[in-house]
Design an enzyme around this catalytic site. Structure first.
Site, PDB file in Angstrom:
ATOM      1  N   ASP A   1      52.471 -43.105 -58.898  1.00  0.00           N
ATOM      2  CA  ASP A   1      53.526 -44.051 -58.515  1.00  0.00           C
ATOM      3  C   ASP A   1      53.414 -45.293 -59.385  1.00  0.00           C
ATOM      4  O   ASP A   1      52.322 -45.663 -59.817  1.00  0.00           O
ATOM      5  CB  ASP A   1      53.444 -44.429 -57.027  1.00  0.00           C
ATOM      6  CG  ASP A   1      54.820 -44.828 -56.475  1.00  0.00           C
ATOM      7  OD1 ASP A   1      55.413 -44.026 -55.736  1.00  0.00           O
ATOM      8  OD2 ASP A   1      55.306 -45.941 -56.819  1.00  0.00           O
TER       9      ASP A   1
ATOM     10  N   CYS B   1      69.442 -40.900 -46.544  1.00  0.00           N
ATOM     11  CA  CYS B   1      70.065 -39.759 -47.226  1.00  0.00           C
ATOM     12  C   CYS B   1      71.516 -39.469 -46.877  1.00  0.00           C
ATOM     13  O   CYS B   1      72.345 -39.398 -47.778  1.00  0.00           O
ATOM     14  CB  CYS B   1      69.189 -38.544 -47.043  1.00  0.00           C
ATOM     15  SG  CYS B   1      67.647 -38.785 -47.955  1.00  0.00           S
TER      16      CYS B   1
HETATM   17  N1  LIG Z   1      63.351 -39.383 -47.449  1.00  0.00           N
HETATM   18  C1  LIG Z   1      63.727 -38.155 -47.175  1.00  0.00           C
HETATM   19  O1  LIG Z   1      63.647 -37.697 -46.028  1.00  0.00           O
HETATM   20  C2  LIG Z   1      64.267 -37.240 -48.239  1.00  0.00           C
HETATM   21  C3  LIG Z   1      64.566 -37.731 -49.501  1.00  0.00           C
HETATM   22  N2  LIG Z   1      65.094 -36.884 -50.461  1.00  0.00           N
HETATM   23  C4  LIG Z   1      65.357 -37.389 -51.811  1.00  0.00           C
HETATM   24  O2  LIG Z   1      64.108 -37.524 -52.488  1.00  0.00           O
HETATM   25  C5  LIG Z   1      64.140 -38.645 -53.376  1.00  0.00           C
HETATM   26  C6  LIG Z   1      63.003 -39.593 -53.053  1.00  0.00           C
HETATM   27  O3  LIG Z   1      63.238 -40.117 -51.757  1.00  0.00           O
HETATM   28  P1  LIG Z   1      62.094 -40.892 -50.948  1.00  0.00           P
HETATM   29  O4  LIG Z   1      60.815 -40.148 -51.071  1.00  0.00           O
HETATM   30  O5  LIG Z   1      62.648 -41.158 -49.602  1.00  0.00           O
HETATM   31  O6  LIG Z   1      62.009 -42.246 -51.788  1.00  0.00           O
HETATM   32  P2  LIG Z   1      60.915 -43.425 -51.701  1.00  0.00           P
HETATM   33  O7  LIG Z   1      61.625 -44.660 -52.052  1.00  0.00           O
HETATM   34  O8  LIG Z   1      60.163 -43.331 -50.408  1.00  0.00           O
HETATM   35  O9  LIG Z   1      59.876 -43.041 -52.854  1.00  0.00           O
HETATM   36  C7  LIG Z   1      60.176 -43.074 -54.226  1.00  0.00           C
HETATM   37  C8  LIG Z   1      58.928 -43.555 -54.976  1.00  0.00           C
HETATM   38  O10 LIG Z   1      59.107 -43.384 -56.382  1.00  0.00           O
HETATM   39  C9  LIG Z   1      58.413 -44.430 -57.052  1.00  0.00           C
HETATM   40  N3  LIG Z   1      58.891 -44.516 -58.437  1.00  0.00           N
HETATM   41  C10 LIG Z   1      60.063 -45.010 -58.903  1.00  0.00           C
HETATM   42  N4  LIG Z   1      60.131 -44.844 -60.238  1.00  0.00           N
HETATM   43  C11 LIG Z   1      59.002 -44.224 -60.637  1.00  0.00           C
HETATM   44  C12 LIG Z   1      58.492 -43.763 -61.895  1.00  0.00           C
HETATM   45  N5  LIG Z   1      59.197 -43.878 -63.032  1.00  0.00           N
HETATM   46  N6  LIG Z   1      57.276 -43.183 -61.915  1.00  0.00           N
HETATM   47  C13 LIG Z   1      56.560 -43.040 -60.773  1.00  0.00           C
HETATM   48  N7  LIG Z   1      56.986 -43.444 -59.568  1.00  0.00           N
HETATM   49  C14 LIG Z   1      58.196 -44.020 -59.494  1.00  0.00           C
HETATM   50  C15 LIG Z   1      58.700 -45.655 -56.180  1.00  0.00           C
HETATM   51  O11 LIG Z   1      57.767 -46.679 -56.413  1.00  0.00           O
HETATM   52  C16 LIG Z   1      58.595 -45.033 -54.781  1.00  0.00           C
HETATM   53  O12 LIG Z   1      57.277 -45.140 -54.251  1.00  0.00           O
HETATM   54  C17 LIG Z   1      65.546 -39.246 -53.239  1.00  0.00           C
HETATM   55  O13 LIG Z   1      66.364 -38.677 -54.228  1.00  0.00           O
HETATM   56  C18 LIG Z   1      65.996 -38.761 -51.870  1.00  0.00           C
HETATM   57  O14 LIG Z   1      67.386 -38.645 -51.760  1.00  0.00           O
HETATM   58  C19 LIG Z   1      65.294 -35.554 -50.224  1.00  0.00           C
HETATM   59  C20 LIG Z   1      64.995 -35.016 -48.988  1.00  0.00           C
HETATM   60  C21 LIG Z   1      64.455 -35.811 -47.899  1.00  0.00           C
HETATM   61  O1  LIG Z   2      68.170 -35.389 -47.775  1.00  0.00           O
HETATM   62  C1  LIG Z   2      67.466 -35.921 -46.948  1.00  0.00           C
HETATM   63  O2  LIG Z   2      66.832 -36.923 -47.152  1.00  0.00           O
HETATM   64  C2  LIG Z   2      67.343 -35.359 -45.576  1.00  0.00           C
HETATM   65  O3  LIG Z   2      68.409 -35.916 -44.770  1.00  0.00           O
HETATM   66  C3  LIG Z   2      68.381 -35.509 -43.409  1.00  0.00           C
HETATM   67  O4  LIG Z   2      67.158 -35.891 -42.790  1.00  0.00           O
HETATM   68  P1  LIG Z   2      66.875 -37.372 -42.208  1.00  0.00           P
HETATM   69  O5  LIG Z   2      67.802 -38.345 -42.833  1.00  0.00           O
HETATM   70  O6  LIG Z   2      65.411 -37.580 -42.330  1.00  0.00           O
HETATM   71  O7  LIG Z   2      67.177 -37.340 -40.656  1.00  0.00           O
HETATM   72  P2  LIG Z   2      68.104 -36.481 -39.677  1.00  0.00           P
HETATM   73  O8  LIG Z   2      67.257 -35.936 -38.600  1.00  0.00           O
HETATM   74  O9  LIG Z   2      68.950 -35.519 -40.407  1.00  0.00           O
HETATM   75  O10 LIG Z   2      69.008 -37.626 -39.041  1.00  0.00           O
HETATM   76  C4  LIG Z   2      69.902 -38.379 -39.833  1.00  0.00           C
HETATM   77  C5  LIG Z   2      70.751 -39.273 -38.957  1.00  0.00           C
HETATM   78  O11 LIG Z   2      71.682 -38.492 -38.203  1.00  0.00           O
HETATM   79  C6  LIG Z   2      71.640 -38.868 -36.838  1.00  0.00           C
HETATM   80  N1  LIG Z   2      71.968 -37.679 -36.018  1.00  0.00           N
HETATM   81  C7  LIG Z   2      71.316 -36.503 -36.211  1.00  0.00           C
HETATM   82  C8  LIG Z   2      71.637 -35.390 -35.467  1.00  0.00           C
HETATM   83  C9  LIG Z   2      72.677 -35.456 -34.511  1.00  0.00           C
HETATM   84  O12 LIG Z   2      73.032 -34.478 -33.808  1.00  0.00           O
HETATM   85  N2  LIG Z   2      73.309 -36.650 -34.341  1.00  0.00           N
HETATM   86  C10 LIG Z   2      72.988 -37.767 -35.074  1.00  0.00           C
HETATM   87  O13 LIG Z   2      73.611 -38.843 -34.891  1.00  0.00           O
HETATM   88  C11 LIG Z   2      70.221 -39.380 -36.616  1.00  0.00           C
HETATM   89  O14 LIG Z   2      70.180 -40.258 -35.517  1.00  0.00           O
HETATM   90  C12 LIG Z   2      69.956 -40.084 -37.930  1.00  0.00           C
HETATM   91  O15 LIG Z   2      70.453 -41.400 -37.892  1.00  0.00           O
HETATM   92  C13 LIG Z   2      68.487 -33.972 -43.352  1.00  0.00           C
HETATM   93  O16 LIG Z   2      68.407 -33.533 -41.986  1.00  0.00           O
HETATM   94  C14 LIG Z   2      67.373 -33.317 -44.162  1.00  0.00           C
HETATM   95  O17 LIG Z   2      67.529 -31.900 -44.163  1.00  0.00           O
HETATM   96  C15 LIG Z   2      67.445 -33.844 -45.594  1.00  0.00           C
HETATM   97  O18 LIG Z   2      66.392 -33.313 -46.381  1.00  0.00           O
END
Ligand SMILES: NC(=O)C1=CN([C@@H]2O[C@H](COP(=O)(O)OP(=O)(O)OC[C@H]3O[C@@H](n4cnc5c(N)ncnc54)[C@H](O)[C@@H]3O)[C@@H](O)[C@H]2O)C=CC1
Ligand SMILES: O=C(O)[C@H]1O[C@H](OP(=O)(O)OP(=O)(O)OC[C@H]2O[C@@H](n3ccc(=O)[nH]c3=O)[C@H](O)[C@@H]2O)[C@H](O)[C@@H](O)[C@@H]1O
Length: 442
Positions: free
Chosen positions: A30, A266
């Protein structure tokens, strides 16, 4: 296998830890030294159930390490996961600067075959941009090192991230390089033991699959939220409607809960980004535009109910707020409905005492020393001196409260529940006014 994970946030850290759990040798990189410091000292920078023990076990076993040293991370993994943030740009499209910076670092420093995996959520066509960035860096130093770019979007949910990663519904691999496909199949085989969950497809289809999944889920929620508003007007109960339609196997029971709007890092960002991608191709995504607009309005539903009850000027009113995180089991407040509710209450002159089991530090970081906001150490202490209670996050500890104590504490004896936690008739029985989403007491 030797794996590097670039970006140690929600996705990167969970990916790294879970891959180490299966015996891989993982190095997480990171650019944020404070994050790496916490991890090296045995801490976890985010709240994610079960993650601490997986991280600790694998660090102890020597399979998981953390670094800020880019050269070390590029040298380490044959597979290089890019899991950095892709926040919305001003026009809503995904900002690819972090992804492309990570790709350039790999291109600048790699000396042998690498599989570069886009794990971040990125628009269709990004793999081509990543490929071009790496090729550009290689050509600058006349290197002929080989590489492949793979799209492997992540579907985990915050709050259940480890469970989702360890037992995925499916694994999407978009690739056209045979060696890369073989490596990805081998890497994910332990997560796919009972049935083959891995779908290999072309890169663009994989990229679009990720947005399609989030957009479909967001659509279900906005659809139910609009029906809930109608149900309220017509004297129907959205919970009964949900059960009635969810039992149809074609519809299914998941993601049909009406509430005070979807938040998180997301759904809002990905719906906007997909609309932008389409508009760049001259296509309007009318359904998704409506999904987005309905959600913006839904985040204000509790405020509409509050102002209908107390008027637009809320000077002198005090509210207890239960829940700050965008959903339970996380401290993440990105795009949380609580933020919209708080800003609207502040604008109207109200004061708020908030309680959340894990997100209060995050709220303090966001709101600083806001004079209209303070925090309580428990749900019940938040109630003292409040006019009404507002619930925005469905934490388990809010599910069975002491209604008599709530009644005793609240001057206006009213609960505004954005997550439909209680039976309306039960709450009414305690002498409380109960405003929820799409339901009414008889
Ligand atoms: N948070 C979630 O539940 C999910 C997120 N995603 C996707 O995954 C991606 C990452 O999301 P998060 O993990 O939530 O983001 P985050 O903001 O928690 O983590 C991203 C990290 O990357 C680091 N970073 C930035 N530029 C960098 C570089 N050049 N080299 C090394 N580290 C670097 C940042 O300092 C940060 O710690 C996004 O595209 C998001 O849409 C997909 C599925 C679930
Ligand atoms: O791309 C992503 O980052 C992720 O986005 C969501 O995951 P997340 O945002 O962690 O949380 P969810 O459980 O999906 O909830 C998202 C929002 O929808 C709301 N929600 C969810 C379900 C529902 O029936 N109603 C509702 O209002 C929740 O309160 C919350 O604010 C997707 O569920 C994941 O599959 C995906 O990987």
């Amino acid at each position: 296998m030797k794996i590097s994970v670039v970006g140690t946030g929600y996705v990167g850290l969970v990916t790294g830890a879970c891959l180490a759990e299966m015996g891989n040798d993982v190095l997480c990189l990171d650019v944020d030294p404070s994050k790496i410091k916490i991890l090296r000292e045995g801490g976890i920078p985010i709240h994610e159930p079960g993650l601490d023990s997986v991280v600790a076990r694998n660090v102890q076993a020597g399979r998981l390490a953390f670094t800020t040293d880019i050269a070390k991370a590029v040298a380490h993994g044959t597979i290089q996961f890019i899991a950095v943030g892709t926040p919305p740009d001003e026009d809503g499209s995904a900002d690819l600067q972090y992804v492309l910076a990570a790709a350039r670092n790999i291109g600048r420093l790699m000396t042998d075959y690498k599989v570069v995996v886009d794990k971040s959520t990125v628009p269709v066509g990004t793999a081509d941009k990543v490929k071009a960035a790496i090729e550009d860096e290689l050509s600058k130093r006349e290197s002929d090192a080989r590489f492949a770019v793979v799209s492997n979007p992540e579907f985990l949910k915050e709050g259940a991230a480890v469970e989702d990663f360890m037992r995925p519904d499916r694994i999407i691999v978009g690739a056209d390089d045979e060696q890369a496909i073989l490596l990805m199949r081998a890497l994910y085989a332990p997560f796919s033991r009972n049935r083959d969950k891995l779908f290999v497809m072309d890169v663009r289809s994989a990229e679009l699959t990720k947005y399609a999944a989030n957009a479909m889920l967001a659509t279900r929620i906005s659809f139910m939220n609009e029906l809930a508003l109608l149900a309220e007007k017509m004297g129907a109960d959205i919970e009964q409607v949900r059960q009635g339609i969810g039992s149809d196997a074609r519809i299914g029971t998941h993601f049909l809960y009406a509430g005070c709007g979807y938040g998180g890092s997301c759904f809002p960002k990905d719906v906007k980004a997909l609309i932008q991608t389409a508009s760049g191709e001259g296509q309007q995504l009318r359904v998704l535009q409506a999904v987005e607009a309905a959600n913006e309005a839904q985040k204000l539903v509790l405020i509409d109910k509050i102002t209908s009850r107390f008027g637009h000027d809320l000077v002198g009113k005090r509210f207890a707020l239960w829940g700050l995180a965008f959903k339970p089991n996380t401290d993440d407040m990105r795009e949380a409905t609580s933020r919209v509710v708080l800003e609207e209450l502040f604008k109207r002159g109200a004061t708020v005492t908030a309680y959340d089991p894990v997100a209060m530090d995050e709220a303090k970081r966001i709101f600083g020393d806001h004079t209209q906001l303070d925090y309580a150490s428990s749900p019940n202490t938040a109630l003292a001196g409040a006019d009404a209670l507002i619930i925005v996050t469905e934490w388990k500890e809010f599910r069975s409260p002491d209604f008599e104590q709530i009644k005793k504490n609240l001057k206006a004896s009213t609960i505004f529940d954005g997550r439909n936690l209680y039976e309306p008739d039960l709450v009414k029985g305690f002498g409380l006014t109960y405003e929820s989403i799409g339901r009414r007491a008889k």
